[in-house]
Design a protein around this motif. Structure first.
Motif, mmCIF file in Angstrom:
data_model
loop_
_atom_site.group_PDB
_atom_site.id
_atom_site.type_symbol
_atom_site.label_atom_id
_atom_site.label_comp_id
_atom_site.label_asym_id
_atom_site.label_seq_id
_atom_site.Cartn_x
_atom_site.Cartn_y
_atom_site.Cartn_z
ATOM 1 N N UNK A 187 0.824 -1.204 0.000
ATOM 2 C CA UNK A 187 0.000 0.000 0.000
ATOM 3 C C UNK A 187 0.862 1.259 0.000
ATOM 4 N N UNK A 188 1.891 1.290 0.832
ATOM 5 C CA UNK A 188 2.769 2.453 0.882
ATOM 6 C C UNK A 188 3.545 2.609 -0.419
ATOM 7 N N UNK A 189 4.026 1.505 -0.978
ATOM 8 C CA UNK A 189 4.723 1.562 -2.256
ATOM 9 C C UNK A 189 3.827 2.145 -3.343
ATOM 10 N N UNK A 190 2.581 1.671 -3.410
ATOM 11 C CA UNK A 190 1.659 2.130 -4.442
ATOM 12 C C UNK A 190 1.277 3.593 -4.239
ATOM 13 N N UNK A 191 1.039 3.989 -2.977
ATOM 14 C CA UNK A 191 0.686 5.385 -2.689
ATOM 15 C C UNK A 191 1.814 6.322 -3.113
ATOM 16 N N UNK A 192 3.034 5.940 -2.776
ATOM 17 C CA UNK A 192 4.179 6.797 -3.091
ATOM 18 C C UNK A 192 4.379 6.909 -4.589
ATOM 19 N N UNK A 193 4.294 5.788 -5.284
ATOM 20 C CA UNK A 193 4.438 5.813 -6.738
ATOM 21 C C UNK A 193 3.364 6.688 -7.375
ATOM 22 N N UNK A 194 2.132 6.571 -6.898
ATOM 23 C CA UNK A 194 1.039 7.373 -7.460
ATOM 24 C C UNK A 194 1.283 8.863 -7.261
ATOM 25 N N UNK A 195 1.825 9.242 -6.100
ATOM 26 C CA UNK A 195 2.104 10.652 -5.839
ATOM 27 C C UNK A 195 3.183 11.197 -6.766
ATOM 28 N N UNK A 196 4.214 10.400 -7.016
ATOM 29 C CA UNK A 196 5.283 10.863 -7.891
ATOM 30 C C UNK A 196 4.799 10.966 -9.342
ATOM 31 N N UNK B 135 1.800 11.681 -10.162
ATOM 32 C CA UNK B 135 0.969 12.882 -10.143
ATOM 33 C C UNK B 135 1.831 14.138 -10.205
ATOM 34 N N UNK B 136 2.962 14.118 -9.515
ATOM 35 C CA UNK B 136 3.847 15.283 -9.551
ATOM 36 C C UNK B 136 4.311 15.560 -10.975
ATOM 37 N N UNK B 137 4.779 14.534 -11.687
ATOM 38 C CA UNK B 137 5.307 14.768 -13.037
ATOM 39 C C UNK B 137 4.207 15.147 -14.024
ATOM 40 N N UNK B 138 2.959 14.830 -13.687
ATOM 41 C CA UNK B 138 1.838 15.225 -14.533
ATOM 42 C C UNK B 138 1.304 16.604 -14.163
ATOM 43 N N UNK B 139 1.886 17.231 -13.138
ATOM 44 C CA UNK B 139 1.425 18.539 -12.670
ATOM 45 C C UNK B 139 1.731 19.635 -13.686
ATOM 46 N N UNK B 140 1.027 20.769 -13.609
ATOM 47 C CA UNK B 140 1.298 21.886 -14.519
ATOM 48 C C UNK B 140 2.732 22.399 -14.373
ATOM 49 N N UNK B 141 3.277 22.886 -15.464
ATOM 50 C CA UNK B 141 4.661 23.362 -15.490
ATOM 51 C C UNK B 141 4.951 24.424 -14.431
ATOM 52 N N UNK B 142 4.059 25.397 -14.187
ATOM 53 C CA UNK B 142 4.372 26.422 -13.169
ATOM 54 C C UNK B 142 4.568 25.827 -11.772
ATOM 55 N N UNK B 143 3.813 24.779 -11.438
ATOM 56 C CA UNK B 143 3.985 24.142 -10.134
ATOM 57 C C UNK B 143 5.352 23.464 -10.053
ATOM 58 N N UNK B 144 5.715 22.718 -11.080
ATOM 59 C CA UNK B 144 7.010 22.023 -11.068
ATOM 60 C C UNK B 144 8.176 23.004 -11.097
ATOM 61 N N UNK B 145 7.968 24.161 -11.705
ATOM 62 C CA UNK B 145 9.048 25.151 -11.811
ATOM 63 C C UNK B 145 9.536 25.611 -10.447
ATOM 64 N N UNK C 67 13.052 8.954 -11.071
ATOM 65 C CA UNK C 67 13.269 9.180 -12.492
ATOM 66 C C UNK C 67 11.961 9.003 -13.253
ATOM 67 N N UNK C 68 11.716 9.894 -14.195
ATOM 68 C CA UNK C 68 10.501 9.814 -15.010
ATOM 69 C C UNK C 68 10.896 9.909 -16.478
ATOM 70 N N UNK C 69 10.413 8.952 -17.271
ATOM 71 C CA UNK C 69 10.717 8.894 -18.700
ATOM 72 C C UNK C 69 9.386 8.839 -19.462
ATOM 73 N N UNK C 70 9.142 9.804 -20.323
ATOM 74 C CA UNK C 70 7.936 9.763 -21.149
ATOM 75 C C UNK C 70 8.180 8.825 -22.325
ATOM 76 N N UNK C 71 7.117 8.411 -23.039
ATOM 77 C CA UNK C 71 7.326 7.571 -24.221
ATOM 78 C C UNK C 71 8.292 8.238 -25.202
ATOM 79 N N UNK C 72 9.163 7.432 -25.786
ATOM 80 C CA UNK C 72 10.220 7.958 -26.657
ATOM 81 C C UNK C 72 9.959 7.553 -28.108
ATOM 82 N N UNK C 73 10.033 8.494 -29.048
ATOM 83 C CA UNK C 73 9.759 8.162 -30.450
ATOM 84 C C UNK C 73 10.696 7.108 -31.026
#
Length: 350
Positions: A90-99, A101-111, A210-216
């Motif tokens: 449960x803790x592993x899944x919660x933490x992964x989901x939060x991270x 969510x962070x990388x999917x956040x709007x650019x101004x928040x991540x900035x 580490x976060x990697x988006x799909x690569x062409x």
């Protein structure tokens, strides 16, 4: 935002973060590696030979066998997988989901968290901390948290969603305990005194995502170069997308993402302290053409001024392979030699 092969992201407006890109039709030129450094087009299957260690047996008659398995895995592979490690799914899944969510956040928040400061309590960057001076970039964004002492850093972590800090703090504590358990088992296996790896030698803890988006075109770029970890010990929660590969007997092998498992990788400091008896796997990360990949690593790192040298009881008749040094001295040598492990270690050989 879309990019074609002739578009270079702007540093000023945060478009350099690949997690801010809405789509990528073709690989930007600044991410295409020279031919000799590309992973190529051949598929590397997950190896069935990488040891899987079951920690459920360490408190009974199976403890000695588990210790032997860990030592042999460190010698033969320089890494292993661990199940029944004590961190809840449960803790592993919660933490992964939060991270994620962070990388999917709007650019101004991540900035707010973008930084090239190695000492920052929480820093977001892309490729490496040397992005502006790189000739070619790695296909990754990274978010790193400093975790010890927790009270010094937690208030600098993201606070949205509101439970982010609570969950990530609990995760960092639990994986820290897990790594301490592994180190104590290694102590037993090497014949070192109990708690040898406590204190300054493992003072700092990082949680690194580490976060990697799909690569062409995964054949032309890479998520992370082939390297050894310079620290004491590392662990990785892989998620469900393949990408981690390790070098074994001159060949790359895939490290399968097992459900509810951690990958453990001894760092170069364990190699030195063991006087060369333990190995640290050369590993890299490849990209995926269809799926994003998010992984959570945790690293135990010595304090800068701690003296590191081979343990006296492990020197034996062959003598001491490495001279003593401070971790800061090693890390400076490591980074100035392009993070080449063997080149850096050669500087400290007796």
């Amino acid at each position: 935002m879309s990019f074609d092969s002739h578009t270079k992201p702007s540093f000023r407006n945060m478009d350099i973060l690949i997690s801010n890109w809405s789509s990528v039709r073709s690989l930007p030129e600044s991410y295409i590696f020279p031919a000799e450094r590309r992973p190529g087009t051949h598929n590397i299957p997950a190896s069935k030979d990488i040891p899987i260690i079951d920690l459920a047996r360490i408190n009974g008659h199976g403890r000695y066998q588990v210790i032997q398995q860990i030592i042999e895995a460190c010698q033969d592979f320089g890494l292993f997988q661990v199940i029944n490690h004590g961190v809840s799914r449960e803790l592993m899944d919660q933490t992964m989901a939060l991270f994620k969510q962070f990388f999917a956040s709007p650019a101004p928040f991540k900035a707010r968290f973008y930084s090239n400061d190695l000492n920052a309590s929480c820093r977001l960057y892309t490729s490496t901390l040397n992005y502006e001076n790189e000739e070619v970039h790695y296909w990754r964004d990274n978010l790193t948290h400093r975790c010890r002492p927790l009270e010094d850093h937690i208030n600098h972590w993201p606070d949205d969603p509101p439970h982010y800090r609570k969950v990530v703090a609990e995760y960092s504590i639990e994986v820290g305990k897990f790594l301490s358990t592994i180190l104590e088992l290694i102590c037993d296996g090497l014949g070192l005194e109990s708690q040898y790896f406590e204190g300054e030698i493992s003072k700092n803890q990082l949680v690194s995502v580490n976060h990697h988006i799909p690569c062409p075109d995964p054949s032309l770029t890479i998520g992370m170069q082939a390297h050894c970890d310079p620290n004491l010990i590392s662990m990785l929660q892989q998620g469900d997308v393949c990408g981690l590969q390790a070098l074994k007997d001159g060949q790359w092998i895939g490290v399968e993402p097992l459900p509810n498992a951690f990958v453990v990788i001894p760092g170069l400091q364990l190699r030195v302290i063991s006087n060369g008896k333990l190995a640290s796997a050369v590993h890299r990360v490849v990209t995926d053409s269809k799926e994003s990949r998010t992984t959570i690593g945790s690293f135990l790192v010595p304090s800068n001024n701690v003296l590191i040298r081979p343990a006296d009881c492990l020197i034996g008749s062959s003598g001491m392979l490495y001279r003593g040094y401070t971790y800061q001295e090693f890390f400076d040598t490591f980074t100035s030699n392009n993070c080449e492990a063997e080149t850096a270690l050669e500087c400290f050989k007796v």
